[in-house]
Design an enzyme around this catalytic site. Structure first.
Site, PDB file in Angstrom:
ATOM      1  N   GLY A  11      34.928  42.605  43.931  1.00 51.26           N
ATOM      2  CA  GLY A  11      34.229  42.804  42.667  1.00 51.26           C
ATOM      3  C   GLY A  11      33.277  43.987  42.749  1.00 51.26           C
ATOM      4  O   GLY A  11      32.587  44.169  43.744  1.00 51.26           O
ATOM      5  N   ARG A  72      41.330  43.512  44.232  1.00 53.64           N
ATOM      6  CA  ARG A  72      41.451  42.380  45.149  1.00 53.64           C
ATOM      7  C   ARG A  72      42.913  42.319  45.576  1.00 53.64           C
ATOM      8  O   ARG A  72      43.779  41.887  44.805  1.00 53.64           O
ATOM      9  CB  ARG A  72      41.028  41.077  44.461  1.00 53.64           C
ATOM     10  CG  ARG A  72      39.588  41.103  43.946  1.00 53.64           C
ATOM     11  CD  ARG A  72      39.226  39.763  43.338  1.00 53.64           C
ATOM     12  NE  ARG A  72      37.954  39.800  42.633  1.00 53.64           N
ATOM     13  CZ  ARG A  72      36.762  39.663  43.213  1.00 53.64           C
ATOM     14  NH1 ARG A  72      36.700  39.501  44.514  1.00 53.64           N
ATOM     15  NH2 ARG A  72      35.648  39.702  42.495  1.00 53.64           N
ATOM     16  N   ASP A 103      32.577  39.315  51.441  1.00 54.57           N
ATOM     17  CA  ASP A 103      33.161  38.708  52.627  1.00 54.57           C
ATOM     18  C   ASP A 103      34.670  38.888  52.697  1.00 54.57           C
ATOM     19  O   ASP A 103      35.226  39.103  53.784  1.00 54.57           O
ATOM     20  CB  ASP A 103      32.781  37.230  52.723  1.00 54.57           C
ATOM     21  CG  ASP A 103      33.268  36.408  51.534  1.00 54.57           C
ATOM     22  OD1 ASP A 103      33.593  37.003  50.490  1.00 54.57           O
ATOM     23  OD2 ASP A 103      33.313  35.172  51.655  1.00 54.57           O
ATOM     24  N   THR A 126      27.819  43.165  46.691  1.00 52.04           N
ATOM     25  CA  THR A 126      28.217  42.010  45.892  1.00 52.04           C
ATOM     26  C   THR A 126      27.009  41.481  45.141  1.00 52.04           C
ATOM     27  O   THR A 126      25.930  41.341  45.727  1.00 52.04           O
ATOM     28  CB  THR A 126      28.819  40.882  46.762  1.00 52.04           C
ATOM     29  OG1 THR A 126      28.898  39.677  46.000  1.00 52.04           O
ATOM     30  CG2 THR A 126      27.981  40.627  48.006  1.00 52.04           C
ATOM     31  N   ASP A 128      26.486  38.555  44.229  1.00 50.52           N
ATOM     32  CA  ASP A 128      26.191  37.162  44.575  1.00 50.52           C
ATOM     33  C   ASP A 128      25.152  37.023  45.683  1.00 50.52           C
ATOM     34  O   ASP A 128      24.592  35.945  45.864  1.00 50.52           O
ATOM     35  CB  ASP A 128      27.462  36.435  45.004  1.00 50.52           C
ATOM     36  CG  ASP A 128      28.412  36.181  43.849  1.00 50.52           C
ATOM     37  OD1 ASP A 128      27.968  36.249  42.688  1.00 50.52           O
ATOM     38  OD2 ASP A 128      29.603  35.926  44.096  1.00 50.52           O
ATOM     39  N   ASP A 130      25.551  36.719  48.825  1.00 48.44           N
ATOM     40  CA  ASP A 130      25.971  35.556  49.608  1.00 48.44           C
ATOM     41  C   ASP A 130      26.474  35.891  51.005  1.00 48.44           C
ATOM     42  O   ASP A 130      27.259  35.136  51.588  1.00 48.44           O
ATOM     43  CB  ASP A 130      27.054  34.786  48.848  1.00 48.44           C
ATOM     44  CG  ASP A 130      28.283  35.641  48.538  1.00 48.44           C
ATOM     45  OD1 ASP A 130      28.239  36.871  48.766  1.00 48.44           O
ATOM     46  OD2 ASP A 130      29.283  35.083  48.053  1.00 48.44           O
ATOM     47  N   ARG A 172      30.189  31.677  42.326  1.00 49.51           N
ATOM     48  CA  ARG A 172      31.240  30.689  42.576  1.00 49.51           C
ATOM     49  C   ARG A 172      30.873  29.768  43.742  1.00 49.51           C
ATOM     50  O   ARG A 172      31.108  28.563  43.704  1.00 49.51           O
ATOM     51  CB  ARG A 172      32.573  31.402  42.860  1.00 49.51           C
ATOM     52  CG  ARG A 172      33.768  30.474  42.995  1.00 49.51           C
ATOM     53  CD  ARG A 172      35.060  31.247  43.203  1.00 49.51           C
ATOM     54  NE  ARG A 172      35.082  32.003  44.436  1.00 49.51           N
ATOM     55  CZ  ARG A 172      34.994  33.331  44.505  1.00 49.51           C
ATOM     56  NH1 ARG A 172      34.872  34.041  43.398  1.00 49.51           N
ATOM     57  NH2 ARG A 172      35.023  33.959  45.671  1.00 49.51           N
TER      58      ARG A 172
END
Length: 323
Positions: A11, A72, A103, A126, A128, A130, A172
């Site tokens: 993304g 992706r 990741d 990213t 996120d 994360d 997510r």
């Protein structure tokens, strides 16, 4: 080292272009040619390479998205499909690779490093936030600001019509965006993947909070185990028959837009650090930031370790600024 490859994968995140700019200018300062790889690992397999020049990275630091494109690529998981990518790397004379992504992108980079024996450095890009080992990833700060600005606007309407809004944000597997945007926007509650959501308890909380109040905002991470904002509203509606409920799904507006100061600075520092690591002979490292210092993390740790500790719901709610 005379030639390095550069790709963005997964993304898109605001600040990726700032990193591309920093990598290209730093490498050229050291007399190294940067090969831009279009559309991530898909472009690597298909040989979509361009030799980057100073003019390619002029006036891009303020732009969202990625000028190299992203994708992706599930095909890259197939060993047979990767053979062409490996041949392209060798044929192009690429001696090191910098991957900007999350990741999933780093898993591809790790596999590539193992199979072709090429130094690989990862830059976390990213929204996120994360990835293990770093306090911030490129794009996270901008996405937070986008969410908070949107929630401020939603609250205007919520207050005008005495409504309860369930606002869905990205995340997510991680609740960083949801939790911190809830704190910054003064949301009344937040639902994230790291906690168990009790629909009845949330309904009771809304009832107690809305005595004499005109609105409530509940931030919902898309990865909550009870579902997204629409699912939550449907499940909670029987408990709140006297309330007017609405949902807003912010979607991909969270990814776009001009990067914030923080993301531009982080991306620039990360790009410089990544080139320096390649020149120092490092491989399979991720660039990160901690206490405003640039650090490195083993790529395998960034991939495999959990960035988000489990927290009890009571501990989470205690962090909210509103009651």
């Amino acid at each position: 080292m005379k030639k390095i490859g550069l790709l963005t994968s997964g993304g898109d995140a605001p600040g990726m272009n700032a990193a591309i700019r920093a990598i290209t200018k730093t490498a050229m300062h050291f007399g190294i040619q940067v090969v831009g790889i279009r559309d991530g690992f898909e472009g690597l397999m298909e040989g979509r390479f361009i030799n980057m020049k100073y003019t390619d990275v002029d006036n891009i630091i303020q732009r969202g998205g990625t000028i190299l494109g992203s994708a992706r690529s599930l095909e890259f998981k197939d060993k047979e499909k990767r053979k062409q990518a490996l041949e392209n790397v060798i044929e192009a004379g690429i001696e090191g690779l910098i991957v900007i992504g999350g990741d999933g992108s780093f898993r591809g980079a790790h596999v590539l490093a193992q199979e072709v024996n090429i130094p690989v450095i990862g830059i976390p890009g990213t929204i996120d936030n994360d990835l293990y080992g770093t306090e911030a990833t490129i794009g996270y700060d901008t996405a937070l600001n986008t969410i908070v600005a949107a929630v401020d606007k939603i609250r205007d309407t919520a207050s005008s019509h005495k409504r309860i809004f369930f606002v869905e944000v990205m995340g997510r597997d991680s609740g960083f965006l949801a939790l911190n945007s809830a704190i910054a926007s003064g949301a009344e509650s937040v639902l994230i993947p790291e906690t168990i959501t009790d629909i009845e308890a949330i309904a009771n909380q809304i009832k107690s909070q809305n005595k004499g109040r005109r609105s409530s905002i509940i931030i919902v991470a898309e990865g909550d185990e009870e579902g997204g904002a629409m699912d939550i509203m449907r499940k909670i509606k029987p408990h709140l028959e006297d309330f007017e409920l609405r949902t807003t799904i912010l979607g991909h507006i969270q990814r776009g837009g001009s990067p914030s100061y923080f993301d531009r600075a982080l991306a620039t520092r990360s790009g410089i650090k990544a080139v320096e690591l390649l020149l120092a002979g490092e491989t399979e490292k991720m660039v990160g930031i901690k206490a405003d210092e640039m650090i490195t993390i083993d790529l395998i740790d960034a991939i495999e370790k959990n960035a988000t500790p489990k927290v009890e719901r009571e501990e989470l709610l205690a962090k909210l600024l509103t009651k």
